[in-house]
Design a protein around this motif. Structure first.
Motif, mmCIF file in Angstrom:
data_model
loop_
_atom_site.group_PDB
_atom_site.id
_atom_site.type_symbol
_atom_site.label_atom_id
_atom_site.label_comp_id
_atom_site.label_asym_id
_atom_site.label_seq_id
_atom_site.Cartn_x
_atom_site.Cartn_y
_atom_site.Cartn_z
ATOM 1 N N LEU A 1 53.444 31.255 44.627
ATOM 2 C CA LEU A 1 53.910 32.640 44.499
ATOM 3 C C LEU A 1 52.836 33.655 44.866
ATOM 4 O O LEU A 1 53.090 34.846 44.897
ATOM 5 N N GLY A 2 51.625 33.158 45.125
ATOM 6 C CA GLY A 2 50.533 34.056 45.491
ATOM 7 C C GLY A 2 49.818 34.669 44.299
ATOM 8 O O GLY A 2 49.099 35.644 44.443
ATOM 9 N N VAL A 3 50.024 34.079 43.136
ATOM 10 C CA VAL A 3 49.389 34.585 41.923
ATOM 11 C C VAL A 3 48.001 33.964 41.800
ATOM 12 O O VAL A 3 47.831 32.762 41.940
ATOM 13 N N VAL A 4 47.021 34.816 41.561
ATOM 14 C CA VAL A 4 45.638 34.357 41.409
ATOM 15 C C VAL A 4 45.330 34.275 39.918
ATOM 16 O O VAL A 4 45.645 35.199 39.174
ATOM 17 N N PRO A 5 44.692 33.175 39.471
ATOM 18 C CA PRO A 5 44.327 33.091 38.052
ATOM 19 C C PRO A 5 43.420 34.263 37.651
ATOM 20 O O PRO A 5 42.596 34.724 38.453
ATOM 21 N N LEU A 6 43.579 34.725 36.434
ATOM 22 C CA LEU A 6 42.837 35.879 35.947
ATOM 23 C C LEU A 6 41.331 35.683 36.074
ATOM 24 O O LEU A 6 40.620 36.598 36.513
ATOM 25 N N GLU A 7 40.842 34.495 35.720
ATOM 26 C CA GLU A 7 39.398 34.241 35.798
ATOM 27 C C GLU A 7 38.895 34.387 37.232
ATOM 28 O O GLU A 7 37.837 34.952 37.475
ATOM 29 N N GLU A 8 39.675 33.871 38.188
ATOM 30 C CA GLU A 8 39.293 33.967 39.602
ATOM 31 C C GLU A 8 39.321 35.427 40.062
ATOM 32 O O GLU A 8 38.445 35.881 40.787
ATOM 33 N N HIS A 9 40.337 36.149 39.616
ATOM 34 C CA HIS A 9 40.446 37.572 39.960
ATOM 35 C C HIS A 9 39.252 38.353 39.423
ATOM 36 O O HIS A 9 38.635 39.137 40.152
ATOM 37 N N ILE A 10 38.908 38.117 38.174
ATOM 38 C CA ILE A 10 37.777 38.819 37.561
ATOM 39 C C ILE A 10 36.480 38.465 38.281
ATOM 40 O O ILE A 10 35.650 39.342 38.548
ATOM 41 N N ALA A 11 36.312 37.187 38.637
ATOM 42 C CA ALA A 11 35.107 36.771 39.365
ATOM 43 C C ALA A 11 35.032 37.478 40.719
ATOM 44 O O ALA A 11 33.956 37.933 41.130
ATOM 45 N N LEU A 12 36.159 37.593 41.409
ATOM 46 C CA LEU A 12 36.177 38.282 42.699
ATOM 47 C C LEU A 12 35.903 39.777 42.549
ATOM 48 O O LEU A 12 35.212 40.367 43.385
ATOM 49 N N VAL A 13 36.424 40.378 41.494
ATOM 50 C CA VAL A 13 36.154 41.799 41.251
ATOM 51 C C VAL A 13 34.665 42.010 41.002
ATOM 52 O O VAL A 13 34.054 42.936 41.547
ATOM 53 N N ARG A 14 34.061 41.125 40.192
ATOM 54 C CA ARG A 14 32.613 41.222 39.934
ATOM 55 C C ARG A 14 31.823 41.076 41.225
ATOM 56 O O ARG A 14 30.885 41.827 41.483
ATOM 57 N N LYS A 15 32.202 40.084 42.034
ATOM 58 C CA LYS A 15 31.514 39.855 43.307
ATOM 59 C C LYS A 15 31.664 41.081 44.211
ATOM 60 O O LYS A 15 30.698 41.503 44.851
ATOM 61 N N TYR A 16 32.857 41.662 44.249
ATOM 62 C CA TYR A 16 33.103 42.859 45.049
ATOM 63 C C TYR A 16 32.218 44.007 44.571
ATOM 64 O O TYR A 16 31.594 44.692 45.388
ATOM 65 N N GLU A 17 32.155 44.213 43.268
ATOM 66 C CA GLU A 17 31.325 45.293 42.723
ATOM 67 C C GLU A 17 29.847 45.065 43.035
ATOM 68 O O GLU A 17 29.128 46.001 43.385
ATOM 69 N N ASP A 18 29.385 43.814 42.904
ATOM 70 C CA ASP A 18 27.992 43.485 43.237
ATOM 71 C C ASP A 18 27.705 43.769 44.708
ATOM 72 O O ASP A 18 26.667 44.346 45.055
ATOM 73 N N LEU A 19 28.628 43.349 45.583
ATOM 74 C CA LEU A 19 28.441 43.585 47.012
ATOM 75 C C LEU A 19 28.481 45.072 47.345
ATOM 76 O O LEU A 19 27.744 45.539 48.222
ATOM 77 N N LYS A 20 29.326 45.807 46.642
ATOM 78 C CA LYS A 20 29.402 47.262 46.848
ATOM 79 C C LYS A 20 28.062 47.906 46.499
ATOM 80 O O LYS A 20 27.559 48.753 47.241
ATOM 81 N N GLU A 21 27.467 47.484 45.383
ATOM 82 C CA GLU A 21 26.156 48.004 44.987
ATOM 83 C C GLU A 21 25.091 47.613 46.006
ATOM 84 O O GLU A 21 24.234 48.428 46.353
#
Length: 176
Positions: free
Chosen positions: A91-111
């Motif tokens: 269904l294209g649903v990403v597990p919450l833990e994976e989503h949070i990890a990707l958000v953290r990685k995105y924020e780190d890369l943005k910084e």
């Protein structure tokens, strides 16, 4: 080719359980909330779900408490969770833990990008200042060179003047 086909086939127990559950959930949002809580609590706490799960996964016949029953229950839970992940993945649903990890990685890369952009701005500024200083130094050296060449040219002309003045006969010597 057969192996690839099997990869996309879903477990019939999971599909039957999930299909029955979804039909029931469409009648009541409460059941969906109970399922979520039931899974988070390790498949305990809701007898109606436990009963449906045992029935669909063929666990009604096993005597509770025996080692075989515990192992069968554990295996059914693992199969269910694996199939739940596969189903949600379809269904294209990403597990919450994976989503949070990707958000953290995105924020780190943005910084990191912001820091690198700041470093680039700083280096460009230093380069332009350095280039400006080099331009001033080159201009100063060029001015000195022109001044020296002018002085040398003037000395040369003065030398020619003196030479020509010495070689020209004086008006008195012409009379002789």
């Amino acid at each position: 080719m057969r192996e690839r086909k099997d990869q996309y086939l879903m477990d019939r127990h999971f599909l039957e359980f999930w299909g029955n559950f979804m039909l029931n959930a469409s009648r009541s949002q409460k059941q969906l909330e109970e399922l979520t809580e039931w899974v988070h609590k390790g498949f305990t706490g809701f007898e109606e779900l436990n009963s449906l799960f045992r029935k669909i996964y063929g666990l009604e016949e096993t005597s509770t408490g025996s080692a075989d029953a515990v192992n069968a229950w554990k295996k059914a839970q693992e199969d269910f969770m694996k199939n739940m992940k596969d189903y949600l993945n379809l269904l294209g649903v990403v597990p919450l833990e994976e989503h949070i990890a990707l958000v953290r990685k995105y924020e780190d890369l943005k910084e990191k990008v912001a820091s690198q952009e700041e470093t680039i701005r700083h280096l460009k500024m230093l380069l332009s200042e350095s280039h400006g200083a080099n331009t001033a130094a080159v201009t100063q050296h060029f001015d000195e060179l022109i001044r020296k060449q002018s002085d040398q040219f003037q000395n040369l002309m003065d030398g020619f003047n003196r030479l020509f003045q010495k070689e020209q006969p004086s008006p008195e010597s012409k009379l002789d």
